[in-house]
Enzyme design. Structure first.
Site, PDB file in Angstrom:
ATOM      1  N   ASN A 152      40.315  44.166  20.343  1.00  0.00           N
ATOM      2  CA  ASN A 152      40.135  42.967  20.749  1.00  0.00           C
ATOM      3  C   ASN A 152      39.625  42.808  19.161  1.00  0.00           C
ATOM      4  O   ASN A 152      39.536  41.443  18.582  1.00  0.00           O
ATOM      5  CB  ASN A 152      38.696  42.913  21.754  1.00  0.00           C
ATOM      6  N   GLN A 180      44.993  41.868  24.828  1.00  0.00           N
ATOM      7  CA  GLN A 180      45.191  41.179  23.692  1.00  0.00           C
ATOM      8  C   GLN A 180      46.670  42.190  22.995  1.00  0.00           C
ATOM      9  O   GLN A 180      47.429  41.258  21.968  1.00  0.00           O
ATOM     10  CB  GLN A 180      44.360  42.767  22.100  1.00  0.00           C
ATOM     11  N   SER A 200      44.691  39.442  31.349  1.00  0.00           N
ATOM     12  CA  SER A 200      44.232  37.966  30.998  1.00  0.00           C
ATOM     13  C   SER A 200      45.126  36.898  30.749  1.00  0.00           C
ATOM     14  O   SER A 200      45.893  37.396  29.871  1.00  0.00           O
ATOM     15  CB  SER A 200      42.708  38.707  30.465  1.00  0.00           C
ATOM     16  N   HIS A 202      43.638  33.485  29.908  1.00  0.00           N
ATOM     17  CA  HIS A 202      43.487  32.560  28.343  1.00  0.00           C
ATOM     18  C   HIS A 202      43.582  33.330  27.307  1.00  0.00           C
ATOM     19  O   HIS A 202      43.006  32.568  26.064  1.00  0.00           O
ATOM     20  CB  HIS A 202      41.444  32.420  28.869  1.00  0.00           C
ATOM     21  N   THR A 238      40.598  33.783  48.660  1.00  0.00           N
ATOM     22  CA  THR A 238      41.482  32.337  48.065  1.00  0.00           C
ATOM     23  C   THR A 238      42.029  32.648  47.136  1.00  0.00           C
ATOM     24  O   THR A 238      41.216  32.030  45.771  1.00  0.00           O
ATOM     25  CB  THR A 238      40.855  30.743  48.646  1.00  0.00           C
ATOM     26  N   CYS A 326      32.168  38.209  24.028  1.00  0.00           N
ATOM     27  CA  CYS A 326      31.937  38.927  24.793  1.00  0.00           C
ATOM     28  C   CYS A 326      30.060  39.597  24.387  1.00  0.00           C
ATOM     29  O   CYS A 326      29.214  39.634  25.044  1.00  0.00           O
ATOM     30  CB  CYS A 326      32.529  39.965  25.335  1.00  0.00           C
TER      31      CYS A 326
HETATM   32  N1  PMP Z   1      39.765  43.423  27.589  1.00  0.00           N
HETATM   33  C1  PMP Z   1      39.669  43.502  26.041  1.00  0.00           C
HETATM   34  C2  PMP Z   1      40.327  43.988  25.819  1.00  0.00           C
HETATM   35  C3  PMP Z   1      39.956  42.132  25.818  1.00  0.00           C
HETATM   36  O1  PMP Z   1      39.473  41.547  24.265  1.00  0.00           O
HETATM   37  C4  PMP Z   1      38.710  40.906  26.631  1.00  0.00           C
HETATM   38  C5  PMP Z   1      38.428  39.522  26.534  1.00  0.00           C
HETATM   39  N2  PMP Z   1      37.997  39.664  25.215  1.00  0.00           N
HETATM   40  C6  PMP Z   1      38.935  41.482  28.239  1.00  0.00           C
HETATM   41  C7  PMP Z   1      38.967  43.026  27.945  1.00  0.00           C
HETATM   42  C8  PMP Z   1      37.702  40.650  29.342  1.00  0.00           C
HETATM   43  O2  PMP Z   1      38.838  39.538  29.299  1.00  0.00           O
HETATM   44  P1  PMP Z   1      38.200  39.329  30.790  1.00  0.00           P
HETATM   45  O3  PMP Z   1      37.857  37.483  29.252  1.00  0.00           O
HETATM   46  O4  PMP Z   1      39.695  38.143  30.996  1.00  0.00           O
HETATM   47  O5  PMP Z   1      37.985  38.861  31.524  1.00  0.00           O
END
Ligand code: PMP
Length: 383
Positions: A152, A180, A200, A202, A238, A326
């Site tokens: 990422n 990614q 994921s 988003h 749910t 993060c």
């Molecule tokens: N793994 C990677 C490589 C990511 O880039 C991310 C998001 N930054 C995640 C896991 C975590 O995903 P989520 O935001 O859906 O918890």
């Protein structure tokens, strides 16, 4: 005049209109609980199964092998902890890399405190693991290897096919964090011998707070969440129906357009890298050529504090990142850049630019020009 230019698509993306349109009915009219025994309940249930089909088609697995989660953080936690706890009679050794996402690394650290042993593989200056080192690290009590498809922060794409082959040959399960890469690189879990895959929504123009874990049939996985019979009793709670619907739609769109979209981004990416490398002393972090995600640029400007650069770019209406969103609140330099062999100082002098659907050539030129000016200005003041 200031512009609004978003170049942090690796952190998250906006929701596409077609995705939002698909979600809306499930937020209002079709609000039935998917577990209910009447028509608006069935409608919700069917929409979930439709989304599951979209995802299973995209990665070439059976739809019953896809389990929806609250995102990839949960999928990574579930894959590694659920597998470790479910297979501890077979061994207690786990292999991963030093450059995984924090959700995977902190799950591994948790497991280390609970009787498991973890090997963290090093990477070379491009962020690639050494396949021989992987082979040699697999021991009799190794139960699982977890290696991300693409990083990422630095965009490095691992040799997943070879990793899958090695794991299969040695009889260990291969989990891959595909967040990614999903929607940017073809992922055929069968061909690549991937046993579990985290994804994921988003990052592909779907809503936040929804993701999935692919689990190959036959893999023994303890539950992370205990609850009702949802997700075939593997993940209670749910279902987040509207978001799952959005995730399904976003997957369909991404995979239909992947080739053209990624070709366009690759050209923009390379022009941007070329442009920025003209700034004195700058250098690229991470993978080269085909080993790099089409939308990732990670570049160091020695003598500059990346945070200062970010702050100044923000004032010009430009959003980029100093690494992983993060960990943006952590003042520590990126663990990924340190693993490449960068000093703390150079790691802090680096920024990540990630481009996407709305990035134009003009945006790219505007951002490059501003970066050049800001770097010059900061260097002049600090000289
Ligand atoms: N793994 C990677 C490589 C990511 O880039 C991310 C998001 N930054 C995640 C896991 C975590 O995903 P989520 O935001 O859906 O918890």
């Amino acid at each position: 005049m200031n512009r609004n230019i978003y170049m942090d698509y690796a952190a998250t993306t906006f929701i596409k209109n077609e995705v939002l349109e698909e979600m809306m009915p499930y937020l209002k009219g079709f609000y039935g609980n998917p577990s209910s025994q009447y028509s608006i309940g069935f409608k919700s249930k069917m929409s979930i199964e439709f989304a599951r089909d979209n995802i299973s088609n995209a990665i070439n697995c059976k739809s019953e092998e896809v389990f929806f989660t609250s995102g990839a953080t949960e999928a990574n936690n579930w894959a590694i902890k659920g597998f470790a706890h479910g297979n501890k009679e077979r061994g207690n050794h786990i292999i991963t890399t030093k450059i995984e996402h924090e959700s995977l690394l902190s799950s591994c650290r948790y497991l280390e405190g609970n009787g498991f042993r973890v090997t963290y593989l090093s990477v070379d200056e491009e962020g690639l693991i050494d396949l021989e080192e992987l082979k040699n690290s697999i021991e009799k009590d190794t139960i699982i290897v977890s290696i991300m498809f693409a990083n990422n922060e630095i965009g490095t794409i691992q040799n997943i096919k070879e990793i899958g082959k090695i794991c299969k040959g040695k009889g260990v399960v291969f989990h891959c964090d595909g967040v990614q890469a999903f929607g940017k690189v073809p992922i055929d879990v069968k061909e690549l011998n991937i046993d579990m895959l985290s994804i994921s929504s988003h990052k592909i123009y779907g809503p936040k707070g929804v993701g999935a874990l692919y689990v190959k049939k036959g893999i023994k996985l303890h539950n992370l969440l205990h609850g009702g019979g949802q997700e075939r009793s593997k993940r209670g709670g749910t279902e987040n129906v509207a978001s799952i619907v959005g995730f399904g739609k976003a997957t369909e769109i991404s995979f239909n357009n992947m080739k053209e979209d990624m070709e366009r981004l690759t050209i923009l990416r390379d022009e941007m890298i070329d442009n920025l490398l003209h700034i004195e002393g700058s250098f690229l972090n991470g993978g080269s050529g085909n080993n790099r995600l089409p939308n990732n640029i990670n570049i160091a400007f020695p003598g500059i504090n990346g945070e200062d650069l970010l702050f100044n770019l923000d004032r010009m209406g430009v959003c980029v990142s100093s690494g992983s969103a993060c960990q943006a609140t952590s003042m520590e330099p990126s663990h990924v850049l340190l693993a490449l062999g960068l000093s703390k100082e150079l790691a802090k002098a680096s920024i990540r630019i990630s481009i996407g659907d709305e990035t134009t050539k003009e945006d790219m030129e505007y951002v490059c020009e501003n970066i050049r000016n800001i770097v010059d200005r900061i260097r002049m003041v600090t000289e």
